[in-house]
Motif scaffolding. Structure first.
Motif, mmCIF file in Angstrom:
data_model
loop_
_atom_site.group_PDB
_atom_site.id
_atom_site.type_symbol
_atom_site.label_atom_id
_atom_site.label_comp_id
_atom_site.label_asym_id
_atom_site.label_seq_id
_atom_site.Cartn_x
_atom_site.Cartn_y
_atom_site.Cartn_z
ATOM 1 N N THR A 271 -4.648 -0.563 0.235
ATOM 2 C CA THR A 271 -4.488 0.063 -0.750
ATOM 3 C C THR A 271 -3.828 -1.221 -2.027
ATOM 4 O O THR A 271 -2.637 -1.327 -1.792
ATOM 5 C CB THR A 271 -3.586 1.257 -1.118
ATOM 6 N N SER B 151 -8.441 -1.447 5.956
ATOM 7 C CA SER B 151 -8.531 -1.101 4.804
ATOM 8 C C SER B 151 -7.373 -1.145 4.049
ATOM 9 O O SER B 151 -6.057 -0.819 4.704
ATOM 10 C CB SER B 151 -8.901 0.563 4.452
ATOM 11 N N GLN C 77 -9.085 -0.573 -1.638
ATOM 12 C CA GLN C 77 -8.979 0.444 -2.395
ATOM 13 C C GLN C 77 -8.312 0.332 -3.647
ATOM 14 O O GLN C 77 -7.185 -0.163 -3.637
ATOM 15 C CB GLN C 77 -8.761 1.725 -1.601
ATOM 16 N N ARG D 275 -2.458 -1.826 -7.535
ATOM 17 C CA ARG D 275 -1.055 -2.313 -7.347
ATOM 18 C C ARG D 275 -0.785 -3.467 -7.685
ATOM 19 O O ARG D 275 -0.911 -4.776 -7.032
ATOM 20 C CB ARG D 275 -0.756 -2.031 -5.884
ATOM 21 N N HIS E 103 -4.843 6.828 5.093
ATOM 22 C CA HIS E 103 -6.020 6.291 5.286
ATOM 23 C C HIS E 103 -6.332 5.488 6.695
ATOM 24 O O HIS E 103 -7.092 5.414 7.126
ATOM 25 C CB HIS E 103 -6.639 5.356 4.317
ATOM 26 N N GLU F 244 -1.409 4.516 1.268
ATOM 27 C CA GLU F 244 -1.922 3.809 2.405
ATOM 28 C C GLU F 244 -2.396 4.375 3.785
ATOM 29 O O GLU F 244 -3.222 4.246 4.586
ATOM 30 C CB GLU F 244 -1.624 2.155 2.439
ATOM 31 N N GLY G 20 0.799 -0.986 0.111
ATOM 32 C CA GLY G 20 0.012 0.013 -0.019
ATOM 33 C C GLY G 20 0.897 1.296 -0.192
ATOM 34 O O GLY G 20 0.291 2.249 -0.421
#
Length: 355
Positions: free
Chosen positions: A228, A226, A355, A232, A219, A216, A212
């Motif tokens: 990211t 969560s 995400q 990726r 967040h 990341e 992330g």
């Protein structure tokens, strides 16, 4: 006095464990109880790491420049010459030190939260691996403790496997900091470094990538589950090109180390964070914890190393092939999260947001 000297000599030898045992011999009236002393050492161990992360690079750079203006210029010149000569070492496996990785200070660091490493499957020494670490959190405490030190017993749990935690390449341009990072088996998160580890360093290598990244970290907040990951895919493409197995890793509690002020999308502050992220390579977060806001909260961090996904070697993988293995990795990570979430304080209804 002899007791104090004995403790100090233990630090120099790297045994560190003699600190507590030797100081305990002092009269009770002169020293706090064992549990209180241990808590102080835990706080100090975490504090020194956070300060090192935030300020050591700048401090060492300024000191090196300053030394050129003093009578110590020759020492600065010799070190600069060494830097030039040794410049590519981080890209070629670094310079790991078992002595540094086993410093007792890391056990106090581990026990402050505490941090635990849980193995679910074996990693075979005749294979190479890319471990995707989630989530980033603010400082990646779990990633550093588990893979940059031996505090949680990585080498005993995964015999024959060498972990290499990948971090910002810019850190390896800073004097002294680069050597400190390399001693823990930490490497730059760039193509040259990871290519070398997965292609030219034999087998039994496990490159740990915080997938992330800086995005990341913007967040992360307590209770936030969560990652990211949706777009990726570079680490999956690299795994296919090198024939290295993919391993999902999830740390429960990583996001609970600090409270963060999260700015909404579209605000000036959010735009500034993203702009600085592109320039600096990391996201400047507004966070706070204990003791002037710099020491993290002592919430447990439990890192689960999941089941390896066997990956074939394909020098030029198609987008369809990358998407296939990216989907497999994503499902494996979600299964890992769902299997262990209720054991570490989450509810059955909690889900992992991608995400």
């Amino acid at each position: 006095m002899k007791t104090i000297l004995a403790a100090y000599s233990g630090v120099l030898r790297g045994t560190g464990s003699s600190i507590l045992s030797a100081l305990q011999d002092l009269p009770a009236a002169l020293w706090p109880c064992r549990s209180r002393m241990e808590k102080h050492l835990q706080v100090i161990s975490v504090l020194q790491w956070v300060i090192s992360f935030l300020a050591m690079g700048i401090a060492c750079t300024v000191l090196l420049v300053y030394m050129f203006c003093t009578d110590c210029w020759l020492i600065a010149a010799l070190y600069t010459a060494w830097l030039i000569f040794d410049w590519n070492t981080p890209k070629q496996g670094g310079r790991r030190s078992s002595w540094v990785r086993n410093w007792t200070v890391w056990t106090y660091f581990r026990d402050y939260f505490p941090i635990r490493l849980i193995k679910t499957h074996d990693l075979l020494p005749n294979r190479n691996y890319i471990l995707g670490y989630h989530p980033h959190g603010i400082f990646c405490f779990g990633a550093f403790c588990n893979f940059g030190t031996e505090a949680t017993g990585f080498s005993k749990k995964f015999p024959g496997i060498k972990p290499f935690l990948a971090t910002l390449a810019g850190n390896f341009r800073l004097p002294v900091v680069r050597d400190y990072l390399m001693s823990g088996g930490i490497c730059p998160v760039n193509r040259n470094s990871i290519d070398y580890l997965l292609s030219c360093n034999g087998t039994g290598n496990a490159v740990v990538i915080v997938v992330g990244g800086a995005a990341e970290s913007l967040h992360c907040a307590p209770g936030m589950n969560s990652v990211t990951l949706k777009n990726r895919k570079g680490f999956v493409r690299l795994a296919l090109q090198k024939g290295s197995d993919l391993v999902p890793v999830y740390s429960f509690g990583e996001n609970d180390a600090y409270r963060q002020v999260i700015f909404e999308e579209g605000t000036c502050w959010r735009a500034l964070q993203k702009r600085l992220q592109k320039i600096l390579g990391f996201a400047p977060c507004l966070f706070y914890g204990h003791f002037w806001g710099i020491v993290p909260f002592s919430n447990p961090i439990t890192t689960i190393v999941g089941e390896p996904i066997t990956v074939p070697k394909i020098e030029n993988p198609t987008e369809a092939m990358v998407d296939l293995y990216h989907g497999m990795y994503l499902r494996s990570l979600q299964n890992l999260f769902n299997k262990y979430k209720t054991r570490f304080g989450l509810k059955e209804s909690d889900v992992l947001h991608v995400q």
